[in-house]
Write an enzyme that holds these catalytic residues in place. Structure first.
Site, PDB file in Angstrom:
ATOM      1  N   LYS A  77       3.056 -11.179  -6.931  1.00  0.00           N
ATOM      2  CA  LYS A  77       3.851 -10.001  -7.284  1.00  0.00           C
ATOM      3  C   LYS A  77       4.518  -9.466  -6.027  1.00  0.00           C
ATOM      4  O   LYS A  77       3.909  -9.467  -4.948  1.00  0.00           O
ATOM      5  CB  LYS A  77       2.907  -8.955  -7.874  1.00  0.00           C
ATOM      6  CG  LYS A  77       3.583  -7.722  -8.428  1.00  0.00           C
ATOM      7  CD  LYS A  77       2.536  -6.783  -9.036  1.00  0.00           C
ATOM      8  CE  LYS A  77       3.178  -5.616  -9.745  1.00  0.00           C
ATOM      9  NZ  LYS A  77       2.199  -4.720 -10.386  1.00  0.00           N
ATOM     10  N   SER A 152       3.359  -3.808 -15.128  1.00  0.00           N
ATOM     11  CA  SER A 152       4.460  -4.071 -14.242  1.00  0.00           C
ATOM     12  C   SER A 152       4.459  -5.479 -13.625  1.00  0.00           C
ATOM     13  O   SER A 152       5.477  -5.907 -13.104  1.00  0.00           O
ATOM     14  CB  SER A 152       4.466  -3.038 -13.117  1.00  0.00           C
ATOM     15  OG  SER A 152       3.299  -3.158 -12.321  1.00  0.00           O
ATOM     16  N   SER A 176      -1.242  -2.942 -15.306  1.00  0.00           N
ATOM     17  CA  SER A 176      -0.140  -3.816 -14.876  1.00  0.00           C
ATOM     18  C   SER A 176      -0.460  -5.306 -14.794  1.00  0.00           C
ATOM     19  O   SER A 176       0.454  -6.121 -14.751  1.00  0.00           O
ATOM     20  CB  SER A 176       0.395  -3.355 -13.525  1.00  0.00           C
ATOM     21  OG  SER A 176       1.162  -2.191 -13.702  1.00  0.00           O
TER      22      SER A 176
END
Lengths: 471, 98
Positions: A77, A152, A176
Site C-alpha cells: 500500500k 482504503s 481498510s
C-alpha cells in the site's frame, strides 16, 4: 498461471528450480499490462527492466536456507515509506515525495528476499472505504468494474485477487484491510495493535493504525505474519509479546471452540444476503466441531460515532505536519474528503466541544473495550460481517457522507479495542464476493488463523477468480 | 440538532490552516451538519463513572540507553525540501517588519 499458487507451493517450486523468480516477475508485469489500465490498483509501478534484473540476482543467490517468501513478487500500500521509491499515501501533497528511509515492515519483507513490484492505490491517507478518494485514478472492482473494490487498501486487494502479485502489505485503521479483502474475495488480517511495527507507516490515526498482511489464503497470511511481527525499538507501541510460528500450528482441530455471534452485528442495516452467507458459514464451523453462541454488545450501535470522533481528531492532528516546508506540497492539495475530515476532527477537538465529543468518545471507547472483553469471556472468537452491503457502484458512497461512514460499522470498533480480526471469503451474491471476519482476543492471531485455515480447507470461495482474469 | 454553520467551518478552516472556497464552506457546512447530527447519538449516554482510553497498548515506559546511533544524514533529511538555505530548511516568513 503461476502466481495462483500458494506461497508454500511457489517456494517449493523455486527451491527445486522448476520455476524461477524471473518467470514470476514476468507474469506479474504481463497481468498488470493486460488489466491494470482498467482497474488502477497501482499508483507507482517499478521499472520492469530493473525488477527483472533483481529477479535474476534472486535466482542466482537462492539458498536452501532462504525465506519461504524469497523471490516472490509483492506489492505494498502506498501508505508505507519506501526508500527512494515515490510514496504518496494516495495524495498529491506527496506526489514527489521520495522517502529517505523505509518502513520497518517493508524492510522485513525485503530482507526476506521478496521482490517489490509497486505501490498500491488507496483512499488518500486511508480516508475512505472505496479507493475512490484517491488523487490518482479511482480503482475498480475486478468482479464488476462498475463497482468499488473497497478501501482504503483497495489497490492491494485488487492486485491479489487478479494475481498481479503473490501477496501485499496493507494497513487497517477502521477496516481498510478487511473491507477490500471482503469486496475483492481475498484474505486479510488486521493484527492486534502493536503486533507489527508502525515505523514508516504514514499515519492516519495513530491509536488505531494497524499494519497487516493481505494474501490469497489464510495459510499465506500465516507465513507473512511470522515474518512481519515483532518488537521494534523505533516504535514504542510495538509489542514485546512473543512471535509464534503461526504457519506450523495450522490444521489443529477446533472441536469444542465457541464461536460468538454478536447479535448487534446482524441487526438493522445489514444486507440480508450477507447475513444469510455468514449464517451458512456457521454450519461449516459446527460441522468442524465448534459451538455457536449468541453474544451481546449493547454499545455497539454507537461504534461508528465513537470511531469517527477519535479517528478524525487524531487525523486532524497527524495531518497538521503537512506544511510544505520540509517535504511535500501545500495544504490546498488535500482532497475534499480529507479537508472535510480535518475540519470535523478540528471541531471535535476545539474548545467547547472537546469534552462533549472527543473526551466522551474516549470514555465510550473504554466501555466498548469492556463489553468486548466480556463477550470474549463467553466464547473463543466472534464471527461477524465485514461490510453492511455488497460493493457499491462507483460514486455512490463518495456522494453520501453518512452512508460513506456507515460502511465502517462492523470494522471500526475492532480498531478501537485493538483486537485482531481475520477477513476471509465466505460466498457470493449476484456474482459479488462476500467476506466475513473472525475476531479474537488481543494477540490471538494463532486462533484466528487456525479457524480460518480449517474453513478454507472445507470451502473453495477463496480460490475463485474474478471474471477479468483470462485463465 | 447542532448546525455546523458556515462561520464555524470558516473558523475551523483557519485553525487547521486550510483555505476553503465559498462553495466548499457551503458544502462542508451541509455535510458536517449531517455527520455531527448522527454523532450526537452519544450525547445522552452517561459516562460519568468511566475513565478515558487513549491507547490500547499494554506496553509502558519503554527505556533505552541514550546512545548516539547512525541516523539520516543532513543531505538525506533535506532532499525532499523545495526550499533550503545553507543546509537548513527555509520556512515562510512569519514576522513582519515594522
Amino acid at each position: 498461471m503461476l502466481i495462483n499458487k500458494s506461497i508454500k507451493e511457489l517456494s517449493s517450486l523455486l527451491m527445486k528450480k522448476e520455476i524461477n523468480s524471473v518467470d514470476l516477475v514476468k507474469e506479474s508485469y504481463n497481468q498488470i499490462e493486460k488489466i491494470d489500465n482498467k482497474l488502477h490498483s497501482f499508483i507507482t509501478i517499478r521499472e520492469k527492466k530493473e525488477v527483472l534484473k533483481e529477479a535474476e540476482i534472486k535466482d542466482k543467490e537462492r539458498k536452501n536456507s532462504s525465506s519461504i517468501i524469497y523471490g516472490l513478487p509483492f506489492s505494498i500500500k502506498d501508505a508505507y515509506c519506501t526508500e527512494n521509491i515515490r510514496t504518496t499515501a494516495g495524495n498529491k501533497i506527496l506526489d514527489d515525495f521520495f522517502p529517505p528511509y523505509s518502513a520497518a515492515v517493508f524492510n522485513k519483507i525485503i530482507d526476506s528476499g521478496s521482490i517489490l513490484i509497486g505501490k498500491n492505490n488507496m483512499d488518500a491517507w486511508g480516508h475512505g472505504g472505496s479507493t475512490e478518494n484517491t488523487d490518482y485514478q479511482p480503482a475498480h472492482n475486478p468482479w464488476d468494474k462498475t463497482r468499488i473494490p473497497g478501501g482504503s487498501s483497495g489497490g492491494s486487494a485488487i492486485a491479489i485477487s487478479t494475481r498481479m502479485v503473490s501477496f501485499a502489505i496493507g494497513e487497517d485503521t477502521g477496516g481498510s484491510i478487511r473491507n477490500p479483502s471482503s469486496m475483492c474475495n481475498t484474505s486479510g488480517l488486521k493484527v492486534t495493535y502493536g503486533r507489527v511495527s508502525r515505523l514508516g507507516n504514514i499515519a492516519y490515526a495513530s491509536s488505531l493504525d494497524s499494519v497487516g498482511p493481505m494474501a490469497k489464503s489464510v495459510e499465506d497470511l500465516s507465513y507473512l505474519l511470522e515474518i512481519m511481527s515483532g518488537e521494534d525499538h523505533l516504535d514504542s507501541t510495538s509489542s514485546r509479546t512473543e512471535v509464534i510460528k503461526y504457519s506450523q500450528l495450522l490444521g489443529q482441530p477446533i472441536k469444542g471452540k465457541i464461536i460468538g455471534l454478536p447479535k448487534e452485528f446482524f441487526g438493522k442495516g445489514l444486507d440480508p444476503k450477507i447475513k444469510k452467507t455468514i449464517l451458512e458459514a456457521t454450519i461449516i464451523f459446527e460441522r468442524l466441531g465448534a459451538k455457536i453462541k449468541e453474544v451481546n454488545f449493547p454499545h455497539f450501535v454507537y461504534g461508528v460515532s465513537i470511531y469517527y470522533l477519535i479517528a478524525l481528531s487524531e487525523t486532524s492532528s497527524n495531518l497538521s505536519r503537512y506544511d510544505g516546508v520540509r517535504y511535500g506540497g501545500q495544504r490546498e492539495l488535500f482532497s475534499e474528503e480529507t479537508k472535510k475530515r480535518i475540519i470535523l476532527g478540528t471541531y471535535a477537538l476545539s474548545a467547547g466541544y472537546a469534552d462533549k465529543l472527543y473526551k466522551k468518545a474516549q470514555k465510550l471507547r473504554t466501555i466498548l473495550i469492556e463489553e468486548y472483553e466480556n463477550a470474549l469471556k463467553e466464547c473463543d472468537v466472534l464471527l461477524a460481517p465485514v461490510t453492511p452491503s455488497l460493493p457499491a457502484k462507483i460514486g455512490e458512497l463518495i456522494n453520501d457522507p453518512l452512508k460513506n461512514i456507515l460502511e465502517d460499522l462492523y470494522t471500526g470498533t475492532i480498531n478501537l479495542v485493538g483486537a485482531p480480526s481475520l477477513a476471509i471469503p465466505a460466498g457470493f451474491a449476484k456474482g459479488l464476493p462476500i467476506g466475513m471476519q473472525i475476531i479474537g482476543k488481543k494477540f490471538a492471531e494463532k486462533e484466528l488463523l487456525q479457524i480460518g485455515y480449517l474453513y478454507q480447507r472445507e470451502t473453495d470461495w477463496h480460490k475463485r477468480l474474478p471474471p477479468v482474469i483470462e485463465t | 440538532m447542532t448546525k455546523i454553520s458556515k462561520d464555524t467551518v470558516r473558523n475551523l478552516a483557519k485553525l487547521a490552516k486550510l483555505n476553503l472556497t465559498d462553495r466548499q464552506i457551503d458544502k462542508y457546512s451541509q455535510d458536517l451538519t449531517a455527520v455531527v447530527g448522527y454523532m450526537e447519538e452519544i450525547k445522552n449516554i452517561d459516562v460519568s463513572q468511566v475513565s478515558e482510553t487513549s491507547r490500547v497498548t499494554e506496553e509502558e515506559n519503554i527505556f533505552r540507553e541514550d546512545e548516539v546511533k547512525p541516523s539520516l544524514s543532513q543531505k538525506e533529511a533535506l532532499k525532499n525540501s523545495k526550499n533550503t538555505h545553507n543546509d537548513y530548511f527555509l520556512v515562510p516568513q512569519i514576522l513582519k517588519e515594522d
